[in-house]
Motif scaffolding. Structure first.
Motif, PDB file in Angstrom:
ATOM      1  N   GLU A   1      43.748  37.935  37.667  1.00  0.00           N
ATOM      2  CA  GLU A   1      42.601  37.738  36.793  1.00  0.00           C
ATOM      3  C   GLU A   1      42.155  36.290  36.837  1.00  0.00           C
ATOM      4  O   GLU A   1      42.977  35.379  36.953  1.00  0.00           O
ATOM      5  N   ARG A   2      40.842  36.121  36.729  1.00  0.00           N
ATOM      6  CA  ARG A   2      40.250  34.779  36.602  1.00  0.00           C
ATOM      7  C   ARG A   2      39.494  34.757  35.280  1.00  0.00           C
ATOM      8  O   ARG A   2      38.534  35.515  35.104  1.00  0.00           O
ATOM      9  N   PRO A   3      39.902  33.916  34.320  1.00  0.00           N
ATOM     10  CA  PRO A   3      39.219  33.886  33.027  1.00  0.00           C
ATOM     11  C   PRO A   3      37.748  33.504  33.112  1.00  0.00           C
ATOM     12  O   PRO A   3      36.975  33.859  32.247  1.00  0.00           O
ATOM     13  N   ASP A   4      37.361  32.809  34.197  1.00  0.00           N
ATOM     14  CA  ASP A   4      35.962  32.417  34.350  1.00  0.00           C
ATOM     15  C   ASP A   4      35.101  33.551  34.908  1.00  0.00           C
ATOM     16  O   ASP A   4      33.911  33.392  35.121  1.00  0.00           O
ATOM     17  N   GLY A   5      35.739  34.698  35.183  1.00  0.00           N
ATOM     18  CA  GLY A   5      35.006  35.843  35.689  1.00  0.00           C
ATOM     19  C   GLY A   5      34.792  35.821  37.200  1.00  0.00           C
ATOM     20  O   GLY A   5      34.197  36.743  37.742  1.00  0.00           O
ATOM     21  N   ALA A   6      35.239  34.769  37.861  1.00  0.00           N
ATOM     22  CA  ALA A   6      35.095  34.684  39.314  1.00  0.00           C
ATOM     23  C   ALA A   6      35.910  35.789  39.975  1.00  0.00           C
ATOM     24  O   ALA A   6      36.872  36.303  39.400  1.00  0.00           O
ATOM     25  N   ALA A   7      35.525  36.112  41.181  1.00  0.00           N
ATOM     26  CA  ALA A   7      36.236  37.161  41.917  1.00  0.00           C
ATOM     27  C   ALA A   7      37.670  36.721  42.194  1.00  0.00           C
ATOM     28  O   ALA A   7      37.949  35.555  42.467  1.00  0.00           O
ATOM     29  N   VAL A   8      38.557  37.678  42.132  1.00  0.00           N
ATOM     30  CA  VAL A   8      39.961  37.446  42.475  1.00  0.00           C
ATOM     31  C   VAL A   8      40.051  37.479  44.003  1.00  0.00           C
ATOM     32  O   VAL A   8      39.512  38.382  44.635  1.00  0.00           O
ATOM     33  N   PRO A   9      40.708  36.471  44.604  1.00  0.00           N
ATOM     34  CA  PRO A   9      40.793  36.464  46.068  1.00  0.00           C
ATOM     35  C   PRO A   9      41.516  37.707  46.574  1.00  0.00           C
ATOM     36  O   PRO A   9      42.463  38.182  45.956  1.00  0.00           O
ATOM     37  N   SER A  10      41.014  38.246  47.689  1.00  0.00           N
ATOM     38  CA  SER A  10      41.702  39.399  48.263  1.00  0.00           C
ATOM     39  C   SER A  10      42.976  38.909  48.915  1.00  0.00           C
ATOM     40  O   SER A  10      43.006  37.859  49.564  1.00  0.00           O
ATOM     41  N   GLN A  11      44.037  39.644  48.690  1.00  0.00           N
ATOM     42  CA  GLN A  11      45.348  39.252  49.196  1.00  0.00           C
ATOM     43  C   GLN A  11      46.019  40.475  49.756  1.00  0.00           C
ATOM     44  O   GLN A  11      45.940  41.558  49.195  1.00  0.00           O
ATOM     45  N   SER A  12      46.682  40.264  50.886  1.00  0.00           N
ATOM     46  CA  SER A  12      47.426  41.379  51.461  1.00  0.00           C
ATOM     47  C   SER A  12      48.667  41.605  50.629  1.00  0.00           C
ATOM     48  O   SER A  12      49.221  40.678  50.063  1.00  0.00           O
ATOM     49  N   PRO A  13      49.129  42.856  50.508  1.00  0.00           N
ATOM     50  CA  PRO A  13      50.302  43.129  49.709  1.00  0.00           C
ATOM     51  C   PRO A  13      51.529  42.434  50.293  1.00  0.00           C
ATOM     52  O   PRO A  13      51.660  42.288  51.492  1.00  0.00           O
ATOM     53  N   ALA A  14      52.404  41.982  49.401  1.00  0.00           N
ATOM     54  CA  ALA A  14      53.632  41.302  49.846  1.00  0.00           C
ATOM     55  C   ALA A  14      54.658  42.291  50.290  1.00  0.00           C
ATOM     56  O   ALA A  14      54.685  43.412  49.897  1.00  0.00           O
TER      57      ALA A  14
END
Length: 151
Positions: free
Chosen positions: A138-151
């Motif tokens: 989550e980003r409190p500023d509403g910005a998009a969450v970076p896409s991340q490959s699953p660990a």
């Protein structure tokens, strides 16, 4: 007033330019792992965080900038850190040796030695570290969450 009062803070480095760079790397999605000293947890009498724990990333100005969730927590000897972990720290390291040199500068700094209450603290291959992998949820500023490959 915290937007996330139930979440522990995630404080990367000490406030200042290094923290600012690390926070920017988290927000961009470049930084998906971090490393601490097991000695830090012991000095603060804290238990290791469990996989699934969420925390709020705090910038140098004390602002809450992201919520992260731990996806992996490993305790290992410093000499056993692998290249993928070094790369995933998102600090531009291209080798484990480069990553280690940067971390040794930080761990041997006056600030860190003071935090550990050990003016002569040094690390070697047998020093136990805590390698954490995380994802931004989550980003409190509403910005998009970076896409991340699953660990």
């Amino acid at each position: 007033m915290s937007r996330y009062p139930s979440l522990p803070p995630c404080l990367l480095a000490f406030p200042g330019p290094l923290r600012d760079r690390l926070v920017a790397a988290v927000l961009s999605g470049e930084k998906v792992s971090t490393t601490g000293l097991l000695a830090e947890y012991e000095a603060e009498r804290e238990e290791l965080p469990p996989v699934g724990e969420r925390s709020v990333v705090i910038d140098s100005d004390g602002r809450e900038v992201a919520v992260i969730e731990l996806t992996e927590v490993r305790v290992l000897a410093l000499g056993d850190v692998d290249l993928q972990h070094a790369l995933d720290e998102g600090e531009g390291y291209t080798s484990v040796a480069e990553w280690r040199a940067g971390h040794e500068r930080f761990w041997h700094s006056e600030e860190m030695r003071e935090a550990l209450d050990d003016p002569g603290f040094t690390v070697d291959d047998t020093t136990m570290i805590v390698a954490e992998r995380f994802r931004v949820v989550e980003r409190p500023d509403g910005a998009a969450v970076p896409s991340q490959s699953p660990a």
